[in-house]
Design a protein around this motif. Structure first.
Motif, mmCIF file in Angstrom:
data_model
loop_
_atom_site.group_PDB
_atom_site.id
_atom_site.type_symbol
_atom_site.label_atom_id
_atom_site.label_comp_id
_atom_site.label_asym_id
_atom_site.label_seq_id
_atom_site.Cartn_x
_atom_site.Cartn_y
_atom_site.Cartn_z
ATOM 1 N N TYR A 1 -3.118 49.843 28.106
ATOM 2 C CA TYR A 1 -2.516 48.515 28.172
ATOM 3 C C TYR A 1 -1.329 48.513 29.123
ATOM 4 O O TYR A 1 -0.796 49.555 29.486
ATOM 5 N N GLY A 2 -0.914 47.332 29.519
ATOM 6 C CA GLY A 2 0.202 47.181 30.454
ATOM 7 C C GLY A 2 0.193 45.780 31.035
ATOM 8 O O GLY A 2 -0.775 45.034 30.877
ATOM 9 N N ARG A 3 1.274 45.442 31.724
ATOM 10 C CA ARG A 3 1.376 44.108 32.305
ATOM 11 C C ARG A 3 0.263 43.867 33.324
ATOM 12 O O ARG A 3 -0.345 44.802 33.843
ATOM 13 N N ARG A 4 0.038 42.608 33.626
ATOM 14 C CA ARG A 4 -0.944 42.262 34.652
ATOM 15 C C ARG A 4 -0.503 42.826 36.002
ATOM 16 O O ARG A 4 0.665 42.974 36.286
ATOM 17 N N ARG A 5 -1.499 43.112 36.826
ATOM 18 C CA ARG A 5 -1.289 43.513 38.214
ATOM 19 C C ARG A 5 -0.621 44.878 38.367
ATOM 20 O O ARG A 5 0.000 45.148 39.394
ATOM 21 N N VAL A 6 -0.728 45.746 37.345
ATOM 22 C CA VAL A 6 -0.163 47.093 37.504
ATOM 23 C C VAL A 6 -1.227 48.122 37.850
ATOM 24 O O VAL A 6 -0.901 49.287 38.100
ATOM 25 N N GLY A 7 -2.509 47.725 37.842
ATOM 26 C CA GLY A 7 -3.566 48.635 38.277
ATOM 27 C C GLY A 7 -4.433 49.217 37.181
ATOM 28 O O GLY A 7 -5.090 50.242 37.375
ATOM 29 N N LYS A 8 -4.496 48.542 36.031
ATOM 30 C CA LYS A 8 -5.307 49.072 34.909
ATOM 31 C C LYS A 8 -6.784 49.127 35.273
ATOM 32 O O LYS A 8 -7.446 50.152 35.069
ATOM 33 N N THR A 9 -7.315 48.026 35.802
ATOM 34 C CA THR A 9 -8.737 47.975 36.152
ATOM 35 C C THR A 9 -9.061 48.954 37.281
ATOM 36 O O THR A 9 -10.095 49.630 37.263
ATOM 37 N N THR A 10 -8.164 49.058 38.259
ATOM 38 C CA THR A 10 -8.358 50.008 39.358
ATOM 39 C C THR A 10 -8.398 51.438 38.833
ATOM 40 O O THR A 10 -9.225 52.251 39.261
ATOM 41 N N LEU A 11 -7.518 51.747 37.894
ATOM 42 C CA LEU A 11 -7.497 53.084 37.281
ATOM 43 C C LEU A 11 -8.817 53.368 36.571
ATOM 44 O O LEU A 11 -9.400 54.455 36.733
ATOM 45 N N ILE A 12 -9.296 52.407 35.798
ATOM 46 C CA ILE A 12 -10.560 52.599 35.075
ATOM 47 C C ILE A 12 -11.707 52.840 36.047
ATOM 48 O O ILE A 12 -12.509 53.759 35.875
ATOM 49 N N LYS A 13 -11.782 52.021 37.075
ATOM 50 C CA LYS A 13 -12.902 52.141 38.019
ATOM 51 C C LYS A 13 -12.842 53.443 38.810
ATOM 52 O O LYS A 13 -13.885 54.005 39.164
ATOM 53 N N GLU A 14 -11.644 53.919 39.092
ATOM 54 C CA GLU A 14 -11.514 55.223 39.740
ATOM 55 C C GLU A 14 -12.011 56.320 38.794
ATOM 56 O O GLU A 14 -12.709 57.245 39.214
ATOM 57 N N PHE A 15 -11.665 56.214 37.533
ATOM 58 C CA PHE A 15 -12.045 57.218 36.545
ATOM 59 C C PHE A 15 -13.556 57.279 36.328
ATOM 60 O O PHE A 15 -14.132 58.358 36.218
#
Length: 227
Positions: free
Chosen positions: A27-41
């Motif tokens: 979890y975390g604020r919007r636009r900090v890169g959560k989805t990008t992190l998941i897709k990289e993983f």
């Protein structure tokens, strides 16, 4: 685009992946890169990624079903009417057998908003169908208080299930030169201010443009540069 920083977070995710069963709350604020992190993983792993939204529950179930159908190339599934989450998870489990698999719900809090009992439904599905499988669960969300209350709080139906949690913070200023090549320090600071301003607006639009937001942005900017 190169993937920058997040070594610690990727290490946490990879540790979870090596376990037979794991349950990660991100979890975390919007636009900090959560989805990008998941897709990289998950880029080189077998996974099912579902991005929830604010549509009613029947439409979410339909979209979930169609996404499964597309991923597993089952056109017949698209033609079947399904109105409950249990049936969808039962089908998904038939497709992954006992191979290592990652299941992700992004913006999990939206499912809890449209159905206040969804955390309890998912808890039952996890306990009865998923926890003894070779599956990694990732629940991701951007409404921090709601993600905490629905997944981590003692009162939550999902309390005690998580094996790891990640509160994702914004990229540190020292990495900005990797995003913006050949930029001066002044340009990097301008980019950081714009990024912090956008985060302020997305997190609380009613405060955007007010003096309090500007003070908050410059305070954050000082912290970013200092660290």
């Amino acid at each position: 685009m190169n993937f920058i920083d997040r070594e610690k977070e990727l290490e946490t995710l990879n540790k979870g992946y090596k376990k037979e069963n794991s349950f990660v709350v991100l979890y975390g604020r919007r636009r900090v890169g959560k989805t990008t992190l998941i897709k990289e993983f998950i880029k080189d792993k077998k996974a099912f990624y579902f991005f929830a939204d604010k549509q009613n529950e029947n439409l979410q179930i339909e979209r979930f079903k169609n996404q499964i159908s597309e991923q597993f190339k089952d056109e017949f599934l698209k033609k079947i009417e399904i109105k409950d989450w249990d049936t969808l998870f039962d089908y998904l489990l038939t497709k992954i057998s006992n191979e290592k698999f990652i299941f992700i719900i992004d913006e999990f809090q939206y499912l809890c908003m449209i159905n206040k009992d969804f955390s309890s439904i998912f808890q039952r599905i996890y306990d009865e169908k998923l926890k003894d499988k070779n599956i990694m669960i990732i629940l991701c969300g951007s409404l921090i208080s709601m993600m905490y209350s629905e997944t981590l709080a003692y009162e939550s139906a999902l309390y005690g299930r998580r094996t790891a949690q990640i509160k994702l913070q914004p990229i540190k200023f020292k990495y900005y030169n990797e995003f913006f090549k050949n930029k001066s320090i002044q340009d990097l600071i301008k980019n950081m201010v714009a990024h912090l301003w956008l985060q302020s607006w997305v997190t609380c639009p009613r405060l955007a443009g007010r003096p309090l937001s500007i003070v908050s942005i410059y305070r954050n900017m000082y912290v970013e540069i200092a660290t």
